[in-house]
Motif scaffolding. Sequence first.
Motif, PDB file in Angstrom:
ATOM      1  N   LEU A 172      48.769  33.359  33.628  1.00  0.00           N
ATOM      2  CA  LEU A 172      48.882  31.901  33.582  1.00  0.00           C
ATOM      3  C   LEU A 172      50.323  31.453  33.341  1.00  0.00           C
ATOM      4  O   LEU A 172      50.780  30.473  33.931  1.00  0.00           O
ATOM      5  N   VAL A 173      51.036  32.169  32.490  1.00  0.00           N
ATOM      6  CA  VAL A 173      52.443  31.826  32.243  1.00  0.00           C
ATOM      7  C   VAL A 173      53.265  32.019  33.513  1.00  0.00           C
ATOM      8  O   VAL A 173      54.105  31.178  33.853  1.00  0.00           O
ATOM      9  N   ASP A 174      53.007  33.118  34.224  1.00  0.00           N
ATOM     10  CA  ASP A 174      53.696  33.327  35.499  1.00  0.00           C
ATOM     11  C   ASP A 174      53.374  32.221  36.485  1.00  0.00           C
ATOM     12  O   ASP A 174      54.235  31.776  37.238  1.00  0.00           O
ATOM     13  N   TYR A 175      52.125  31.758  36.461  1.00  0.00           N
ATOM     14  CA  TYR A 175      51.754  30.664  37.367  1.00  0.00           C
ATOM     15  C   TYR A 175      52.498  29.382  37.017  1.00  0.00           C
ATOM     16  O   TYR A 175      52.954  28.656  37.897  1.00  0.00           O
ATOM     17  N   ILE A 176      52.619  29.098  35.730  1.00  0.00           N
ATOM     18  CA  ILE A 176      53.332  27.888  35.314  1.00  0.00           C
ATOM     19  C   ILE A 176      54.791  27.962  35.748  1.00  0.00           C
ATOM     20  O   ILE A 176      55.367  26.977  36.211  1.00  0.00           O
ATOM     21  N   GLN A 177      55.401  29.144  35.619  1.00  0.00           N
ATOM     22  CA  GLN A 177      56.815  29.283  35.957  1.00  0.00           C
ATOM     23  C   GLN A 177      57.060  29.239  37.454  1.00  0.00           C
ATOM     24  O   GLN A 177      57.997  28.600  37.919  1.00  0.00           O
ATOM     25  N   GLU A 178      56.246  29.933  38.226  1.00  0.00           N
ATOM     26  CA  GLU A 178      56.528  30.103  39.647  1.00  0.00           C
ATOM     27  C   GLU A 178      55.588  29.344  40.573  1.00  0.00           C
ATOM     28  O   GLU A 178      55.817  29.308  41.780  1.00  0.00           O
ATOM     29  N   HIS A 179      54.505  28.799  40.037  1.00  0.00           N
ATOM     30  CA  HIS A 179      53.461  28.160  40.852  1.00  0.00           C
ATOM     31  C   HIS A 179      52.960  29.121  41.930  1.00  0.00           C
ATOM     32  O   HIS A 179      52.759  28.752  43.078  1.00  0.00           O
ATOM     33  N   ASN A 180      52.803  30.369  41.502  1.00  0.00           N
ATOM     34  CA  ASN A 180      52.349  31.413  42.395  1.00  0.00           C
ATOM     35  C   ASN A 180      51.595  32.441  41.556  1.00  0.00           C
ATOM     36  O   ASN A 180      52.039  32.800  40.470  1.00  0.00           O
ATOM     37  N   ILE A 181      50.463  32.924  42.063  1.00  0.00           N
ATOM     38  CA  ILE A 181      49.671  33.894  41.326  1.00  0.00           C
ATOM     39  C   ILE A 181      49.986  35.281  41.852  1.00  0.00           C
ATOM     40  O   ILE A 181      49.990  35.516  43.056  1.00  0.00           O
ATOM     41  N   SER A 182      50.227  36.214  40.948  1.00  0.00           N
ATOM     42  CA  SER A 182      50.487  37.596  41.312  1.00  0.00           C
ATOM     43  C   SER A 182      49.155  38.290  41.572  1.00  0.00           C
ATOM     44  O   SER A 182      48.330  38.431  40.659  1.00  0.00           O
ATOM     45  N   VAL A 183      48.951  38.710  42.803  1.00  0.00           N
ATOM     46  CA  VAL A 183      47.706  39.387  43.160  1.00  0.00           C
ATOM     47  C   VAL A 183      47.623  40.718  42.420  1.00  0.00           C
ATOM     48  O   VAL A 183      46.549  41.114  41.964  1.00  0.00           O
ATOM     49  N   GLY A 184      48.760  41.390  42.267  1.00  0.00           N
ATOM     50  CA  GLY A 184      48.770  42.658  41.554  1.00  0.00           C
ATOM     51  C   GLY A 184      48.282  42.522  40.121  1.00  0.00           C
ATOM     52  O   GLY A 184      47.483  43.329  39.639  1.00  0.00           O
ATOM     53  N   ALA A 185      48.746  41.499  39.432  1.00  0.00           N
ATOM     54  CA  ALA A 185      48.316  41.278  38.045  1.00  0.00           C
ATOM     55  C   ALA A 185      46.828  40.930  37.979  1.00  0.00           C
ATOM     56  O   ALA A 185      46.117  41.398  37.081  1.00  0.00           O
ATOM     57  N   ALA A 186      46.355  40.130  38.934  1.00  0.00           N
ATOM     58  CA  ALA A 186      44.933  39.775  38.961  1.00  0.00           C
ATOM     59  C   ALA A 186      44.064  41.006  39.212  1.00  0.00           C
ATOM     60  O   ALA A 186      43.000  41.168  38.597  1.00  0.00           O
ATOM     61  N   VAL A 187      44.518  41.894  40.090  1.00  0.00           N
ATOM     62  CA  VAL A 187      43.769  43.127  40.361  1.00  0.00           C
ATOM     63  C   VAL A 187      43.779  44.025  39.131  1.00  0.00           C
ATOM     64  O   VAL A 187      42.747  44.624  38.786  1.00  0.00           O
ATOM     65  N   GLU A 188      44.914  44.126  38.449  1.00  0.00           N
ATOM     66  CA  GLU A 188      44.986  44.920  37.220  1.00  0.00           C
ATOM     67  C   GLU A 188      43.990  44.411  36.179  1.00  0.00           C
ATOM     68  O   GLU A 188      43.290  45.200  35.534  1.00  0.00           O
ATOM     69  N   ILE A 189      43.931  43.115  36.012  1.00  0.00           N
ATOM     70  CA  ILE A 189      43.010  42.524  35.036  1.00  0.00           C
ATOM     71  C   ILE A 189      41.570  42.840  35.412  1.00  0.00           C
ATOM     72  O   ILE A 189      40.746  43.184  34.554  1.00  0.00           O
ATOM     73  N   THR A 190      41.255  42.749  36.689  1.00  0.00           N
ATOM     74  CA  THR A 190      39.896  43.024  37.140  1.00  0.00           C
ATOM     75  C   THR A 190      39.525  44.488  36.925  1.00  0.00           C
ATOM     76  O   THR A 190      38.401  44.798  36.503  1.00  0.00           O
ATOM     77  N   ILE A 191      40.455  45.397  37.193  1.00  0.00           N
ATOM     78  CA  ILE A 191      40.195  46.821  36.983  1.00  0.00           C
ATOM     79  C   ILE A 191      39.942  47.112  35.509  1.00  0.00           C
ATOM     80  O   ILE A 191      38.972  47.798  35.150  1.00  0.00           O
TER      81      ILE A 191
END
Length: 153
Positions: free
Chosen positions: A78-97
């Motif tokens: 969420l912090v990365d999203y606030i800074q860049e207005h872009n979601i990291s797919v890699g981080a989302a996949v890591e969280i899901t795993i």
Amino acid sequence: MPKCILIEVKSWFKRDTIIRNLEIFQDIIVISLCVGLFCVMLIRLGDMFFSFLHPLDLRLVTSNILFILILVELFRLLVDYIQEHNISVGAAVEITIVSALREVILRGVLEIPRDQIFGISVFLSVLAGIFISIPTISRLFEQAKILNQDTEI
């Protein structure tokens, strides 16, 4: 006087103004999610330390640690999203795993039915495939952007 009001009302309905206001509202929502997530992390951390006062339950401690790690990763996303207005797919996949593996660890591999183990394995394999293919896909998109910019010139 009415002309000023009419001009002001018309400026509210301009596309740029609407988009800017919606982005501000979206940032407020994400910031409130960050604050809420941070509070949940503190509560779970306190619960984990209070659980040390009772006889040690390894599953409960492991569950709390893994859950806090998942919350930390979500907070970082969420912090990365606030800074860049872009979601990291890699981080989302890591969280899901990590979330999927948390459930397997907590329930125990021997207690989970064979069909569910097979489903979880397929799910984790797909996530691993996505995680491995992210650099390749991003390079392809970058090449496509470069080619698109060259054709426009």
